[in-house]
Scaffold this motif. Sequence first.
Motif, PDB file in Angstrom:
ATOM      1  N   GLN A  26      53.705  62.294  -0.658  1.00 36.02           N
ATOM      2  CA  GLN A  26      53.005  61.875   0.555  1.00 36.02           C
ATOM      3  C   GLN A  26      52.115  62.994   1.102  1.00 36.02           C
ATOM      4  O   GLN A  26      51.542  62.884   2.170  1.00 36.02           O
ATOM      5  CB  GLN A  26      54.012  61.422   1.617  1.00 36.02           C
ATOM      6  N   GLY A  54      61.474  65.947   6.549  1.00 33.74           N
ATOM      7  CA  GLY A  54      60.231  65.213   6.294  1.00 33.74           C
ATOM      8  C   GLY A  54      60.056  65.076   4.793  1.00 33.74           C
ATOM      9  O   GLY A  54      58.993  65.344   4.249  1.00 33.74           O
ATOM     10  N   GLN A  60      59.361  66.457  -3.929  1.00 33.59           N
ATOM     11  CA  GLN A  60      59.792  67.862  -4.032  1.00 33.59           C
ATOM     12  C   GLN A  60      61.314  68.003  -3.979  1.00 33.59           C
ATOM     13  O   GLN A  60      61.865  68.948  -4.548  1.00 33.59           O
ATOM     14  CB  GLN A  60      59.133  68.733  -2.945  1.00 33.59           C
ATOM     15  N   ASP A  76      64.114  61.922   6.690  1.00 35.57           N
ATOM     16  CA  ASP A  76      62.773  61.432   7.030  1.00 35.57           C
ATOM     17  C   ASP A  76      62.893  60.347   8.086  1.00 35.57           C
ATOM     18  O   ASP A  76      63.899  59.645   8.179  1.00 35.57           O
ATOM     19  CB  ASP A  76      62.058  60.874   5.795  1.00 35.57           C
ATOM     20  N   PHE A  78      61.127  57.656   8.294  1.00 34.72           N
ATOM     21  CA  PHE A  78      60.826  56.290   7.859  1.00 34.72           C
ATOM     22  C   PHE A  78      61.829  55.750   6.845  1.00 34.72           C
ATOM     23  O   PHE A  78      61.932  56.252   5.728  1.00 34.72           O
ATOM     24  CB  PHE A  78      59.392  56.208   7.324  1.00 34.72           C
ATOM     25  N   SER A 104      65.206  62.260  12.728  1.00 35.79           N
ATOM     26  CA  SER A 104      63.999  62.941  13.179  1.00 35.79           C
ATOM     27  C   SER A 104      64.193  64.456  13.170  1.00 35.79           C
ATOM     28  O   SER A 104      65.260  64.956  13.534  1.00 35.79           O
ATOM     29  CB  SER A 104      63.620  62.487  14.589  1.00 35.79           C
ATOM     30  N   MET A 105      63.147  65.138  12.768  1.00 39.17           N
ATOM     31  CA  MET A 105      63.223  66.591  12.653  1.00 39.17           C
ATOM     32  C   MET A 105      63.353  67.280  14.021  1.00 39.17           C
ATOM     33  O   MET A 105      63.616  68.470  14.086  1.00 39.17           O
ATOM     34  CB  MET A 105      62.027  67.139  11.875  1.00 39.17           C
ATOM     35  N   GLU A 121      57.956  70.438   3.076  1.00 39.76           N
ATOM     36  CA  GLU A 121      56.589  70.500   2.516  1.00 39.76           C
ATOM     37  C   GLU A 121      55.691  69.511   3.253  1.00 39.76           C
ATOM     38  O   GLU A 121      55.981  68.315   3.317  1.00 39.76           O
ATOM     39  CB  GLU A 121      56.612  70.173   1.013  1.00 39.76           C
TER      40      GLU A 121
HETATM   41  N1  SAH Z   1      57.478  66.290   2.031  1.00 41.82           N
HETATM   42  C1  SAH Z   1      56.838  65.095   1.519  1.00 41.82           C
HETATM   43  C2  SAH Z   1      56.203  64.242   2.620  1.00 41.82           C
HETATM   44  C3  SAH Z   1      55.145  64.919   3.439  1.00 41.82           C
HETATM   45  S1  SAH Z   1      54.300  63.786   4.511  1.00 41.82           S
HETATM   46  C4  SAH Z   1      55.795  65.475   0.481  1.00 41.82           C
HETATM   47  O1  SAH Z   1      55.333  66.639   0.478  1.00 41.82           O
HETATM   48  O2  SAH Z   1      55.438  64.614  -0.313  1.00 41.82           O
HETATM   49  C5  SAH Z   1      55.123  64.043   6.062  1.00 41.82           C
HETATM   50  C6  SAH Z   1      56.473  63.331   6.134  1.00 41.82           C
HETATM   51  O3  SAH Z   1      57.037  63.587   7.422  1.00 41.82           O
HETATM   52  C7  SAH Z   1      56.406  61.810   5.993  1.00 41.82           C
HETATM   53  O4  SAH Z   1      57.299  61.399   5.008  1.00 41.82           O
HETATM   54  C8  SAH Z   1      56.812  61.291   7.377  1.00 41.82           C
HETATM   55  O5  SAH Z   1      57.503  60.060   7.320  1.00 41.82           O
HETATM   56  C9  SAH Z   1      57.700  62.410   7.860  1.00 41.82           C
HETATM   57  N2  SAH Z   1      57.883  62.487   9.311  1.00 41.82           N
HETATM   58  C10 SAH Z   1      56.968  62.296  10.296  1.00 41.82           C
HETATM   59  N3  SAH Z   1      57.509  62.532  11.496  1.00 41.82           N
HETATM   60  C11 SAH Z   1      58.811  62.881  11.285  1.00 41.82           C
HETATM   61  C12 SAH Z   1      59.899  63.243  12.139  1.00 41.82           C
HETATM   62  N4  SAH Z   1      59.765  63.312  13.459  1.00 41.82           N
HETATM   63  N5  SAH Z   1      61.080  63.540  11.565  1.00 41.82           N
HETATM   64  C13 SAH Z   1      61.257  63.475  10.224  1.00 41.82           C
HETATM   65  N6  SAH Z   1      60.257  63.134   9.361  1.00 41.82           N
HETATM   66  C14 SAH Z   1      59.053  62.845   9.884  1.00 41.82           C
END
Ligand code: SAH
Length: 257
Positions: A26, A54, A60, A76, A78, A104-105, A121
């Motif tokens: 993503q 996330g 990764q 994550d 979602f 949520s982070m 990442e």
């Molecule tokens: N690490 C992955 C995704 C990066 S995109 C990669 O490198 O492929 C950013 C990610 O953060 C998405 O999957 C999104 O759903 C997630 N995200 C967004 N807000 C968030 C939150 N508050 N807590 C946890 N994850 C979150």
Amino acid sequence: MCNENKTIRNFDFNLICEYFSNVERQGPGSPETTLKALSFIDNLTPKSLIADLGCGTGGQTMTLAQQTEGLITGLDLFPNFINIFKRNAHVLGLSDRVKGIVGSMDNLPFEKESLDLIWSEGAIYNIGFERGLKEWHKYLKTGGYIAVSEVSLFTTERPSEIDEYCKLHFPDIDTISNKSAVMQKTGYILVATFIIPENCWIEHFYVPCCKIHEVFLKKHAGNKMAEELIVSELHDMEIYCKYKEFYGYVFYIGKKI
Ligand code: SAH
């Protein structure tokens, strides 16, 4: 999803999730880059606890799991991403030590001083680089590591077009030296920083995204938002190709002291 694109943020999240569910990553990155960042981290054992914040669908995370022996929790926001994450872990035979959770982070479910490694990442921007480093610090054991990638500026000056684009799309963007100073200020020794290579953006992110555009647009024929999402992705790609000397993702690896 890979960036802090204001326009993308206004899109329907279900639509964005559906779009990004169809690609392996993503955000920009690659297995080689994940392994390079991991090479700066020592002391991991089969008992180590690792969190990937996330994690998306876990591109990764699976690389990390294949190169470490510890227990990994991918988190994550979602649920769809976490469903795909769990499927990926299962297919790779990693389900016994790779767990996916929705959360949520900014409200992590971990015990204080319990983690050996925090990974993130292309995702810390969701909470903010400084806030994330500060708030996640307490979950790490002393001597534990953090490895995050964050969009950063490579030069102190840049053409006005890219300057404006960056200010709009990455409001938290700063130079590598300023971001490094934030890592030091928030309680970590700066172990390493490196710019992730161009193939992480093109081969591993934009090319796979472009491959799904036709099917995505067909499925959402007549949906203005879906069309705008694709236009916005293509614009981001064009800007990256034109100005990649001036900005990009940078890995920051720190050790809690
Ligand atoms: N690490 C992955 C995704 C990066 S995109 C990669 O490198 O492929 C950013 C990610 O953060 C998405 O999957 C999104 O759903 C997630 N995200 C967004 N807000 C968030 C939150 N508050 N807590 C946890 N994850 C979150």
